[in-house]
Write an enzyme that holds these catalytic residues in place. Sequence first.
Site, mmCIF file in Angstrom:
data_model
loop_
_atom_site.group_PDB
_atom_site.id
_atom_site.type_symbol
_atom_site.label_atom_id
_atom_site.label_comp_id
_atom_site.label_asym_id
_atom_site.label_seq_id
_atom_site.Cartn_x
_atom_site.Cartn_y
_atom_site.Cartn_z
ATOM 1 N N ARG A 49 0.828 -1.469 -0.469
ATOM 2 C CA ARG A 49 0.037 -0.009 0.066
ATOM 3 C C ARG A 49 1.479 1.060 -0.115
ATOM 4 N NH1 ARG A 49 -3.740 -1.018 5.040
ATOM 5 N NH2 ARG A 49 -2.146 -1.019 6.008
ATOM 6 N N ASP A 51 0.353 5.450 0.431
ATOM 7 C CA ASP A 51 0.205 6.991 1.169
ATOM 8 C C ASP A 51 0.013 7.246 0.160
ATOM 9 O OD1 ASP A 51 0.559 5.024 3.671
ATOM 10 O OD2 ASP A 51 1.808 6.072 3.936
ATOM 11 N N ARG A 196 9.018 7.343 4.889
ATOM 12 C CA ARG A 196 9.239 8.585 5.634
ATOM 13 C C ARG A 196 9.149 8.875 6.500
ATOM 14 N NH1 ARG A 196 3.962 11.414 4.049
ATOM 15 N NH2 ARG A 196 2.833 9.650 4.449
#
Length: 243
Positions: A49, A51, A196
């Site tokens: 997945r 974001d 991140r």
Amino acid sequence: MRYFITLSYDGTRYHGWQIQPNGVSVQEKLEWALSTLLREEISVTGAGRTDAGVHARMMVAHFDLRSQELDCGQLVYKLNRLLPQDIAVQKVEAVSDEMHARFSAKLRTYHYYIHTCKNPFLRAYSCEIHYPLDFAKMNEAGRRLMGYDDFGAFCKSGADVKTTLCQVTKAEWVQTSPTTWYFEITANRFLRNMVRAVVGTMIDVGRGRLTIEEFCKVIEGKRRTEAGESMPGNALFLEKIDY
């Protein structure tokens, strides 16, 4: 039969890969296009997945088809005609029923891009940094990163995960010009928001806000509140998936 579909996308307009109740996703667009062309309801399972705002040079998904065999080359052509311009399909191929887009993946590689000089042509896909960074120390932090297997410190708070264990096999900063760099990280799996958060914490090392020893203590502490800020999603790319 089960099919793998390989695609790429610019995530700017999407609320991530996964279908969301309140926003448009890449998965939603792909399922709609497949269902339209194949004339049956198709659901796809992605390799992972991404974001909101995050891009993929390579995403892999699988879908099952009950009623027909496919001309894969023709389906690629039709999908690319039907899908929006920011989603492109490279390949559709038949695979064994045991293959799974997510669970059969061995490694995933992400790149995070930064530039240190204002550039109007990079701003959409790279993070502009206005302060000097010590990339030698940031690469030392990357080498230390590979010595750990629990990355709870970089997992988004409240994420629904059963384990925060990951095997990181590569973590380094690569310079591509005097003012552009990217961080490459490869692992068997990634936690939500992990890349991140890792980059944000490494930036703190590069700015001198954290020593290498303090960086290690952040990892060992396993608390998201001790790690650096999460960097903007527009500069993050899922680059490659290995099976």
